[in-house]
Scaffold this motif. Structure first.
Motif, PDB file in Angstrom:
ATOM      1  N   GLU A 117       0.681  -1.210  -0.282  1.00 11.96           N
ATOM      2  CA  GLU A 117       0.097   0.194  -0.025  1.00 11.96           C
ATOM      3  C   GLU A 117       0.826   1.295  -0.076  1.00 11.96           C
ATOM      4  N   ILE A 118       1.904   1.407   0.816  1.00 11.39           N
ATOM      5  CA  ILE A 118       2.786   2.579   0.903  1.00 11.39           C
ATOM      6  C   ILE A 118       3.736   2.622  -0.382  1.00 11.39           C
ATOM      7  N   GLY A 119       4.172   1.463  -0.804  1.00 15.22           N
ATOM      8  CA  GLY A 119       4.854   1.364  -2.174  1.00 15.22           C
ATOM      9  C   GLY A 119       4.031   1.985  -3.247  1.00 15.22           C
ATOM     10  N   THR A 120       2.854   1.419  -3.364  1.00 13.67           N
ATOM     11  CA  THR A 120       1.704   1.993  -4.495  1.00 13.67           C
ATOM     12  C   THR A 120       1.722   3.137  -4.488  1.00 13.67           C
ATOM     13  N   GLN A 121       1.534   3.914  -3.300  1.00 17.92           N
ATOM     14  CA  GLN A 121       1.208   5.276  -3.053  1.00 17.92           C
ATOM     15  C   GLN A 121       2.502   6.125  -3.662  1.00 17.92           C
ATOM     16  N   PHE A 122       3.720   5.720  -3.434  1.00 17.85           N
ATOM     17  CA  PHE A 122       4.995   6.450  -3.940  1.00 17.85           C
ATOM     18  C   PHE A 122       4.828   6.365  -5.265  1.00 17.85           C
ATOM     19  N   ALA A 137       2.430  11.669 -22.764  1.00 14.81           N
ATOM     20  CA  ALA A 137       3.153  10.066 -22.842  1.00 14.81           C
ATOM     21  C   ALA A 137       2.141   8.906 -22.797  1.00 14.81           C
ATOM     22  N   ASN A 138       2.897   7.863 -23.427  1.00 20.07           N
ATOM     23  CA  ASN A 138       2.298   6.413 -23.377  1.00 20.07           C
ATOM     24  C   ASN A 138       2.939   5.528 -22.765  1.00 20.07           C
ATOM     25  N   ILE A 139       2.557   5.373 -21.413  1.00 21.55           N
ATOM     26  CA  ILE A 139       3.340   4.846 -20.205  1.00 21.55           C
ATOM     27  C   ILE A 139       2.529   3.562 -19.821  1.00 21.55           C
ATOM     28  N   ALA A 140       3.565   2.355 -19.762  1.00 23.64           N
ATOM     29  CA  ALA A 140       2.966   1.203 -19.558  1.00 23.64           C
ATOM     30  C   ALA A 140       3.663   0.409 -18.426  1.00 23.64           C
ATOM     31  N   LEU A 141       2.712   0.432 -17.277  1.00 25.36           N
ATOM     32  CA  LEU A 141       3.432  -0.627 -16.247  1.00 25.36           C
ATOM     33  C   LEU A 141       3.501  -1.911 -16.402  1.00 25.36           C
ATOM     34  N   GLU A 142       4.845  -2.476 -16.302  1.00 24.43           N
ATOM     35  CA  GLU A 142       4.915  -3.748 -16.566  1.00 24.43           C
ATOM     36  C   GLU A 142       4.660  -4.977 -15.710  1.00 24.43           C
ATOM     37  N   GLY A 143       3.643  -5.738 -16.008  1.00 28.55           N
ATOM     38  CA  GLY A 143       3.301  -6.664 -15.251  1.00 28.55           C
ATOM     39  C   GLY A 143       4.625  -7.746 -14.621  1.00 28.55           C
ATOM     40  N   MET A 144       4.727  -7.848 -13.244  1.00 23.65           N
ATOM     41  CA  MET A 144       5.795  -8.524 -13.021  1.00 23.65           C
ATOM     42  C   MET A 144       5.626 -10.062 -12.637  1.00 23.65           C
ATOM     43  N   SER A 145       6.901 -10.660 -12.132  1.00 18.82           N
ATOM     44  CA  SER A 145       6.551 -12.131 -11.658  1.00 18.82           C
ATOM     45  C   SER A 145       6.277 -12.182 -10.179  1.00 18.82           C
ATOM     46  N   GLY A 146       6.538 -11.334  -9.579  1.00 20.34           N
ATOM     47  CA  GLY A 146       6.031 -11.281  -8.047  1.00 20.34           C
ATOM     48  C   GLY A 146       7.344 -11.769  -7.160  1.00 20.34           C
ATOM     49  N   LYS A 147       8.496 -11.749  -7.637  1.00 17.75           N
ATOM     50  CA  LYS A 147       9.624 -11.955  -6.855  1.00 17.75           C
ATOM     51  C   LYS A 147       9.947 -11.019  -5.801  1.00 17.75           C
ATOM     52  N   GLY A 148      10.559 -11.338  -4.544  1.00 16.42           N
ATOM     53  CA  GLY A 148      10.617 -10.538  -3.588  1.00 16.42           C
ATOM     54  C   GLY A 148       9.374  -9.690  -3.174  1.00 16.42           C
ATOM     55  N   THR A 149       9.762  -8.458  -3.077  1.00 18.00           N
ATOM     56  CA  THR A 149       8.571  -7.662  -2.802  1.00 18.00           C
ATOM     57  C   THR A 149       7.786  -6.672  -3.844  1.00 18.00           C
ATOM     58  N   GLU A 150       8.172  -7.383  -5.147  1.00 21.28           N
ATOM     59  CA  GLU A 150       7.598  -6.727  -6.358  1.00 21.28           C
ATOM     60  C   GLU A 150       6.236  -6.283  -6.213  1.00 21.28           C
ATOM     61  N   ILE A 151       5.879  -5.020  -6.760  1.00 21.60           N
ATOM     62  CA  ILE A 151       4.487  -4.530  -6.935  1.00 21.60           C
ATOM     63  C   ILE A 151       4.228  -4.845  -8.505  1.00 21.60           C
ATOM     64  N   GLY A 152       3.012  -5.226  -8.643  1.00 20.43           N
ATOM     65  CA  GLY A 152       2.712  -5.135  -9.927  1.00 20.43           C
ATOM     66  C   GLY A 152       2.573  -6.566 -10.539  1.00 20.43           C
ATOM     67  N   TYR A 153       2.345  -7.747  -9.554  1.00 14.30           N
ATOM     68  CA  TYR A 153       2.245  -8.823 -10.158  1.00 14.30           C
ATOM     69  C   TYR A 153       1.056  -9.525 -10.317  1.00 14.30           C
ATOM     70  N   ARG A 154       0.339  -8.767  -9.676  1.00 15.74           N
ATOM     71  CA  ARG A 154      -1.348  -9.069  -9.932  1.00 15.74           C
ATOM     72  C   ARG A 154      -1.953  -8.063 -10.624  1.00 15.74           C
ATOM     73  N   PHE A 155      -2.919  -8.244 -11.251  1.00 20.67           N
ATOM     74  CA  PHE A 155      -3.598  -7.109 -12.234  1.00 20.67           C
ATOM     75  C   PHE A 155      -4.293  -6.121 -11.232  1.00 20.67           C
ATOM     76  N   LYS A 159      -4.187  -2.187 -11.480  1.00 20.52           N
ATOM     77  CA  LYS A 159      -5.180  -1.238 -11.322  1.00 20.52           C
ATOM     78  C   LYS A 159      -5.178  -0.408 -10.382  1.00 20.52           C
ATOM     79  N   ASP A 160      -4.668  -0.649  -9.231  1.00 21.31           N
ATOM     80  CA  ASP A 160      -4.531   0.514  -8.201  1.00 21.31           C
ATOM     81  C   ASP A 160      -3.761   1.561  -8.724  1.00 21.31           C
ATOM     82  N   ILE A 161      -2.606   1.290  -9.184  1.00 22.58           N
ATOM     83  CA  ILE A 161      -1.749   2.507  -9.600  1.00 22.58           C
ATOM     84  C   ILE A 161      -2.438   3.332 -10.770  1.00 22.58           C
ATOM     85  N   ILE A 162      -3.043   2.636 -11.751  1.00 18.55           N
ATOM     86  CA  ILE A 162      -3.788   3.155 -12.728  1.00 18.55           C
ATOM     87  C   ILE A 162      -4.986   4.101 -12.187  1.00 18.55           C
ATOM     88  N   ASP A 163      -5.751   3.635 -11.199  1.00 19.05           N
ATOM     89  CA  ASP A 163      -6.776   4.482 -10.775  1.00 19.05           C
ATOM     90  C   ASP A 163      -6.124   5.555  -9.742  1.00 19.05           C
TER      91      ASP A 163
END
Length: 278
Positions: A117-122, A137-155, A159-163
């Motif tokens: 939650e904190i990381g997403t807000q940053f 700009a045409n910005i695309a957040l890359e979906g990740m694999s989820g290793k470690g503490t990666e954000i963005g491995y779940r859709f 969406k939380d970042i986009i919204d």
């Protein structure tokens, strides 16, 4: 089909475009700066003019401009976030010198234990400033694999970042290896995965696709790219996935562990397989 691979721009954008054409590609991905550092080479306006001429002549699709791996917008350390924000802002300015439809792809970041939650807000705060600098700009957040503490491995996380940013310039880039490693079964349930992207984020927000096989199993949450057909996804499943009606017109770039001849062989393989389906 707009299809390419990752190429060096050390010798300039024109040279990279010529290399792309020579291996049957009509797109390519490049790093905006040193992927393990922060230095960026000045962009030569004449080089961009020559790039655009080649892109027009050979019917190129959008290029993928990949952000530096050192850019962690969601770090628990303020100095790391400040560096990442500086890089992001500079990349937004550099993007304005490139072809208009260039897609800026980057890894959202890792929260390093402070919580998603904190990381997403940053990340949201940084992107809000970025779109002020370059609102087109045409910005695309890359979906990740989820290793470690990666954000963005779940859709849902994407969406939380986009919204949170609330700006039309923000979309996503899906990576076939990352999705499979994150637990999305594009082998056995590709239609379900596509439906999930659409219901959670919207296919209109899907800007780009990274095409890779995976060295590790479904749900492993490990980031191990494999050459096409040398991983656990397999060529048949990858071709089946990217030729789904909802995805067939999305630009693709390979991120397989290859040299130039390997990329050429994979591009030829994909084009032949897709052509046989038409």
């Amino acid at each position: 089909m707009y299809l390419g691979c990752h190429l060096s721009i050390t010798k300039g954008f024109k040279a990279a475009a010529e290399t792309a054409v020579s291996i049957g590609a009509n797109s390519f991905q490049f790093f905006t700066r040193n992927p393990r550092g922060g230095r960026a080479k000045e962009i030569d306006p004449q080089d961009i003019i020559q790039l655009k001429e080649i892109m027009s002549e050979y019917d190129f699709g959008p290029l993928f401009a990949h952000g530096s791996y050192t850019m962690n917008l969601s770090s628990d350390k303020e100095d790391v976030r400040e560096f990442a924000n500086m890089v992001l802002i500079d990349d937004m300015k550099r993007l304005m010198q490139l072809p208009e439809d260039t897609i800026y792809v980057f890894h959202p970041g890792s929260h390093v234990g402070q919580g998603p939650e904190i990381g997403t807000q940053f990340i949201v705060d940084a992107l809000k400033e970025a779109v002020k600098i370059n609102p087109h700009a045409n910005i695309a957040l890359e979906g990740m694999s989820g290793k470690g503490t990666e954000i963005g491995y779940r859709f849902e996380q994407l969406k939380d970042i986009i919204d949170g940013v609330g700006h039309e310039s923000i979309g996503i880039c899906i990576d076939t290896c990352h999705m499979y490693s994150a637990g999305y079964d594009i082998v056995s349930q590709p239609d379900d995965v596509i439906d999930e992207i659409n219901s959670i984020i919207g296919l209109n927000k899907l800007r780009a696709i990274h095409l890779n096989d995976s060295m590790t199993e479904l749900g492993s949450r490990k980031d191990r790219h494999a050459k096409l057909g040398e991983g656990l996804i397999g060529v048949d499943a990858l071709i089946n996935f990217i030729t789904k009606p909802e995805l067939v017109n999305k630009p693709l770039n390979l991120e397989t562990p290859n040299e130039l001849d390997g990329y050429q062989a994979e591009i030829e393989l994909i084009r032949n397989r897709v052509s046989n389906l038409e």
